[in-house]
Design a protein around this motif. Structure first.
Motif, PDB file in Angstrom:
ATOM      1  N   SER A   1     -19.035 -20.478  29.861  1.00 20.67           N
ATOM      2  CA  SER A   1     -18.011 -21.276  29.200  1.00 20.67           C
ATOM      3  C   SER A   1     -18.646 -22.239  28.203  1.00 20.67           C
ATOM      4  O   SER A   1     -18.109 -22.461  27.103  1.00 20.67           O
ATOM      5  N   GLY A   2     -19.802 -22.791  28.552  1.00 16.94           N
ATOM      6  CA  GLY A   2     -20.498 -23.684  27.628  1.00 16.94           C
ATOM      7  C   GLY A   2     -20.936 -22.972  26.365  1.00 16.94           C
ATOM      8  O   GLY A   2     -20.883 -23.542  25.265  1.00 16.94           O
ATOM      9  N   ALA A   3     -21.387 -21.721  26.515  1.00 22.25           N
ATOM     10  CA  ALA A   3     -21.788 -20.945  25.339  1.00 22.25           C
ATOM     11  C   ALA A   3     -20.591 -20.704  24.423  1.00 22.25           C
ATOM     12  O   ALA A   3     -20.707 -20.771  23.185  1.00 22.25           O
ATOM     13  N   VAL A   4     -19.436 -20.425  25.009  1.00 22.18           N
ATOM     14  CA  VAL A   4     -18.221 -20.232  24.210  1.00 22.18           C
ATOM     15  C   VAL A   4     -17.858 -21.532  23.488  1.00 22.18           C
ATOM     16  O   VAL A   4     -17.506 -21.526  22.299  1.00 22.18           O
ATOM     17  N   THR A   5     -17.966 -22.645  24.194  1.00 24.52           N
ATOM     18  CA  THR A   5     -17.680 -23.948  23.583  1.00 24.52           C
ATOM     19  C   THR A   5     -18.580 -24.196  22.382  1.00 24.52           C
ATOM     20  O   THR A   5     -18.119 -24.616  21.309  1.00 24.52           O
ATOM     21  N   LEU A   6     -19.860 -23.929  22.548  1.00 24.57           N
ATOM     22  CA  LEU A   6     -20.816 -24.155  21.463  1.00 24.57           C
ATOM     23  C   LEU A   6     -20.515 -23.257  20.269  1.00 24.57           C
ATOM     24  O   LEU A   6     -20.546 -23.709  19.109  1.00 24.57           O
ATOM     25  N   ALA A   7     -20.206 -21.995  20.535  1.00 24.55           N
ATOM     26  CA  ALA A   7     -19.941 -21.053  19.445  1.00 24.55           C
ATOM     27  C   ALA A   7     -18.702 -21.445  18.649  1.00 24.55           C
ATOM     28  O   ALA A   7     -18.708 -21.447  17.414  1.00 24.55           O
ATOM     29  N   VAL A   8     -17.631 -21.780  19.360  1.00 27.95           N
ATOM     30  CA  VAL A   8     -16.395 -22.153  18.667  1.00 27.95           C
ATOM     31  C   VAL A   8     -16.582 -23.488  17.949  1.00 27.95           C
ATOM     32  O   VAL A   8     -16.111 -23.670  16.821  1.00 27.95           O
ATOM     33  N   SER A   9     -17.279 -24.406  18.581  1.00 26.61           N
ATOM     34  CA  SER A   9     -17.475 -25.733  17.986  1.00 26.61           C
ATOM     35  C   SER A   9     -18.219 -25.652  16.659  1.00 26.61           C
ATOM     36  O   SER A   9     -17.857 -26.330  15.685  1.00 26.61           O
ATOM     37  N   CYS A  10     -19.266 -24.870  16.632  1.00 23.88           N
ATOM     38  CA  CYS A  10     -20.144 -24.838  15.455  1.00 23.88           C
ATOM     39  C   CYS A  10     -19.754 -23.773  14.442  1.00 23.88           C
ATOM     40  O   CYS A  10     -20.480 -23.571  13.456  1.00 23.88           O
ATOM     41  N   SER A  11     -18.642 -23.081  14.657  1.00 22.00           N
ATOM     42  CA  SER A  11     -18.288 -21.947  13.797  1.00 22.00           C
ATOM     43  C   SER A  11     -18.086 -22.374  12.343  1.00 22.00           C
ATOM     44  O   SER A  11     -18.632 -21.751  11.421  1.00 22.00           O
ATOM     45  N   TRP A  12     -17.309 -23.448  12.105  1.00 25.66           N
ATOM     46  CA  TRP A  12     -17.076 -23.863  10.721  1.00 25.66           C
ATOM     47  C   TRP A  12     -18.367 -24.331  10.072  1.00 25.66           C
ATOM     48  O   TRP A  12     -18.674 -23.956   8.928  1.00 25.66           O
ATOM     49  N   ALA A  13     -19.132 -25.164  10.764  1.00 30.00           N
ATOM     50  CA  ALA A  13     -20.383 -25.677  10.197  1.00 30.00           C
ATOM     51  C   ALA A  13     -21.344 -24.535   9.901  1.00 30.00           C
ATOM     52  O   ALA A  13     -22.049 -24.546   8.875  1.00 30.00           O
ATOM     53  N   LEU A  14     -21.366 -23.524  10.753  1.00 26.55           N
ATOM     54  CA  LEU A  14     -22.263 -22.394  10.539  1.00 26.55           C
ATOM     55  C   LEU A  14     -21.837 -21.582   9.323  1.00 26.55           C
ATOM     56  O   LEU A  14     -22.681 -21.186   8.494  1.00 26.55           O
ATOM     57  N   ILE A  15     -20.533 -21.330   9.190  1.00 22.81           N
ATOM     58  CA  ILE A  15     -20.035 -20.592   8.023  1.00 22.81           C
ATOM     59  C   ILE A  15     -20.342 -21.363   6.749  1.00 22.81           C
ATOM     60  O   ILE A  15     -20.793 -20.799   5.741  1.00 22.81           O
ATOM     61  N   ALA A  16     -20.087 -22.671   6.759  1.00 21.62           N
ATOM     62  CA  ALA A  16     -20.361 -23.493   5.577  1.00 21.62           C
ATOM     63  C   ALA A  16     -21.857 -23.507   5.251  1.00 21.62           C
ATOM     64  O   ALA A  16     -22.247 -23.474   4.083  1.00 21.62           O
ATOM     65  N   TRP A  17     -22.694 -23.538   6.269  1.00 23.24           N
ATOM     66  CA  TRP A  17     -24.150 -23.567   6.062  1.00 23.24           C
ATOM     67  C   TRP A  17     -24.646 -22.246   5.484  1.00 23.24           C
ATOM     68  O   TRP A  17     -25.548 -22.222   4.631  1.00 23.24           O
ATOM     69  N   LEU A  18     -24.050 -21.119   5.932  1.00 27.48           N
ATOM     70  CA  LEU A  18     -24.470 -19.802   5.450  1.00 27.48           C
ATOM     71  C   LEU A  18     -23.918 -19.493   4.063  1.00 27.48           C
ATOM     72  O   LEU A  18     -24.445 -18.614   3.375  1.00 27.48           O
ATOM     73  N   THR A  19     -22.875 -20.189   3.653  1.00 26.05           N
ATOM     74  CA  THR A  19     -22.315 -19.975   2.322  1.00 26.05           C
ATOM     75  C   THR A  19     -23.233 -20.593   1.271  1.00 26.05           C
ATOM     76  O   THR A  19     -23.615 -21.760   1.400  1.00 26.05           O
ATOM     77  N   PRO A  20     -23.620 -19.850   0.244  1.00 29.00           N
ATOM     78  CA  PRO A  20     -24.481 -20.432  -0.802  1.00 29.00           C
ATOM     79  C   PRO A  20     -23.888 -21.716  -1.367  1.00 29.00           C
ATOM     80  O   PRO A  20     -22.668 -21.836  -1.558  1.00 29.00           O
TER      81      PRO A  20
END
Length: 637
Positions: free
Chosen positions: A235-254
């Protein structure tokens, strides 16, 4: 303590967890649905009253209008339609607002409507969760308490992320409660998803409940310890993945394909989340993880320290049921100490008591809090008030010495209301009602014997509960008057703060930010800029967000916000600014002495020509100066 009674006034249904039909909801009593409908109706009226003049946050309101007109601005949280720079927050909390404005148009009520819905949903959801934990009586008290919590009312009439945060965390608590009761994996995963979505509204604050959730699950869920721990890790792994999803997408976007991330010196979304909106909240305004120094506006000085929840500003917003909540947790843990590890009643008090304790500690050690930050405590206090009164009612019905706890708890709560209201005596007209109701309720309960008619007991209880709600309800209802609602940037009910003092003496202080309703001064400037626009990408550039907010709320246009919210973000740099002007993407720049000078603003003052304020219809220039950078190359000489 023996198993609690299952009478309709007490903890009806708590023992069903041990039966094969544990997950089937109880059939509601005849009074439950009408009572809940009435509470939700009151909540909807309180939150939606005068919605056309809701407290639109000037900064967030500008972004909401921009996000409603551009997919780039929508997803990344762009402050203007071009999405040149983001908000200094993650955008999740504003997505519903932007969708509402996109559907209904750029109206003030359209931006505020999602917060009304979020507030009513939170009341309904808390009722459902508390009912499953402690029965219908506790659920009704919890719903009433949450509905009339002053900070809840005033915040649900604004456009601030905490309403969405609170709703999602309550949903997470409900899923955790089900996971701890049944031992199933799916509710635990659902809990992680809800917390992750809450992270998208207010970042690290959503994670404050995680230690509490983890402890409650490990201590009270059925199954072997290793099995519980493994499920918790998943459950913690799911929390981390959902939490950081926007920041990760924004970081990967040039970087060239997304806005610059505001409040960061390195254009990194993780610096925004964990630096500027994370560690800097516990430092002396120093940079952390690439964050720019935070603004003093976000660091109020009077709402920190161990007494912040009960001070003269924050206390009347949230703390009316604090003694009752603390008493309920302590009593429940003592009375249920010999129950099995999986005792659901004790688990609920641990859950909501831990929620309250963790937030109280974090707020006390942070470097300043707006009063509305405490809104996230309201569901915990409401649940504990409902659960506590139901616990004491059960003891009252069982007879013996413990029957005195119920009337004593009512008297304690009303006495504490005197303490909170005392510095201002704002609700003094209601004090008489509170005293009379409390006296009648307490005396009726104290003097009623085991053979007393149920009508007398229930009537005394109803009057006693009404006594506990009178004063907070008075503060809550007062916020329908703009003089007692606080500024739109920091809503607070009642006669608190400098804004209230100004509002009493100067009606101009009550002017609120609105969408699509520019002042004559703003209209004149916008008309001038549009009339002199010759194909430039940006209508103008501004020094920080402060000068841009009112223009962006009035008209969805590309505006280059130099320096972001605080004016300290290193965007754009001087070379980039010079390139935009040289390539005719930008012509006009609006500067103000109310924000710090940066290399970019210094360059504008040195190379661009200041326009006489009368040219664009201003009688006085005030705090602003408009510069024309049409031919900067000729002035470099």
């Amino acid at each position: 303590m023996a198993a609690l009674p299952t009478r309709s006034t007490g903890f009806r249904g708590l023992r069903r967890e041990s039966s094969p039909g544990a997950d089937r909801p109880q059939a509601p009593a005849r009074w439950e649905r009408p009572a809940l409908a009435a509470v939700l109706g009151v909540a909807a009226v309180l939150y939606a009253w005068g919605l056309g003049h809701a407290a639109i946050h000037p900064y967030y309101g500008a972004a909401i209008r921009s996000m409603a007109t551009s997919w780039r601005a929508f997803f990344f949280g762009g402050l203007d339609t071009s999405g040149s720079i983001t908000l200094d927050k993650v955008p999740g909390a504003f997505w519903p607002d932007a969708v509402s404005v996109w559907i209904f148009g750029p109206h003030t009520w359209a931006a505020a409507l999602p917060h009304v819905i979020e507030g009513v949903l939170t009341v309904w959801l808390l009722h459902r969760i508390v009912r499953a934990w402690a029965g219908p009586f506790a659920a009704l008290i919890a719903a009433l308490t949450l509905t009339f919590t002053p900070v809840t009312v005033v915040l649900n009439r604004a456009t601030i992320p905490d309403t969405a945060l609170t709703l999602l965390l309550v949903a997470a608590a409900g899923a955790l409660q089900k996971a701890a009761r049944t031992g199933r994996l799916l509710p635990l995963i659902t809990c992680g998803v809800w917390v992750g979505l809450a992270f998208q509204t207010k970042m690290l604050q959503a994670w404050l409940v995680l230690p509490v959730f983890a402890v409650v699950h490990q201590l009270t869920a059925p199954g072997a310890p290793l099995r519980r721990a493994l499920r918790l890790l998943l459950s913690g792994a799911v929390t981390l993945a959902v939490s950081c999803s926007w920041a990760l997408i924004a970081w990967l976007t040039p970087a060239g394909e997304r806005p610059y991330v505001d409040a960061t010196s390195n254009n990194n979304p993780f610096s925004l989340v964990f630096g500027y909106n994370g560690l800097s909240r516990f430092s002396d305004d120093a940079t952390a993880f690439g964050a720019v120094p935070a603004t003093a506006v976000s660091r109020t000085t009077g709402n920190t320290g161990w007494g912040m929840l009960v001070n003269h500003t924050a206390g009347p917003q949230i703390a009316w049921f604090l003694p009752l909540a603390v008493l309920a947790v302590g009593t429940a843990l003592v009375w249920r100490a010999r129950e099995p590890r999986t005792d659901p009643l004790r688990a609920g008090f641990l859950l909501w008591g831990g929620w309250l304790a963790v937030h109280a500690v974090v707020f006390s050690v942070s470097n300043g809090n707006h009063p509305y930050y405490t809104a996230v405590l309201a569901p915990a206090l409401a649940a504990l008030a409902g659960g506590g009164l139901a616990l004491f009612l059960s003891a009252y019905e069982s007879g013996g010495r413990r029957r005195l706890w119920l009337p004593s708890a009512i008297v304690l709560t009303v006495a504490w209301a005197f303490v909170l209201d005392g510095p201002t005596w704002f609700a003094s007209r209601l004090l008489a009602f509170a005293v009379i109701f409390a006296a009648c309720g307490a005396v009726g309960l104290w003097t009623s014997g085991a053979r007393a008619p149920q009508g007398l007991v229930r009537g005394s209880l109803a009057v006693g509960v009404a006594a506990t709600l009178v004063l907070p309800a008075g503060w809550a209802v007062s916020s329908l008057d703009p003089r007692y609602a606080g500024p739109s940037t920091s809503p607070a009910a009642g006669p608190v703060g400098e804004f209230h003092r100004r509002a009493l003496n100067d009606p101009r202080a009550l002017r609120r930010a609105e969408l699509d309703r520019p002042s004559a001064r703003d209209t004149a400037l916008l008309d001038y800029l549009v009339a002199h626009r010759r194909g430039e990408k940006y209508l103008l550039a501004t020094q920080a967000a402060y000068p841009a907010e009112r223009l962006l709320r009035a008209r969805a246009e590309p505006v280059l916000v130099m320096g972001g919210f605080t004016g300290k973000t290193p965007f754009p740099g001087v070379p980039q600014l010079g390139h935009l002007i040289a390539t005719h993407q930008l012509r006009y720049v609006l500067l103000t002495h109310l924000r710090l000078t940066t290399p970019a603003t210094a360059w504008v003052r040195a190379h661009c020509e200041r326009i006489r304020s009368g040219a664009y219809g201003w009688r006085t220039r005030g705090n602003f100066g408009l510069y024309d950078c049409f031919t900067p190359a000729d002035r470099r000489g």
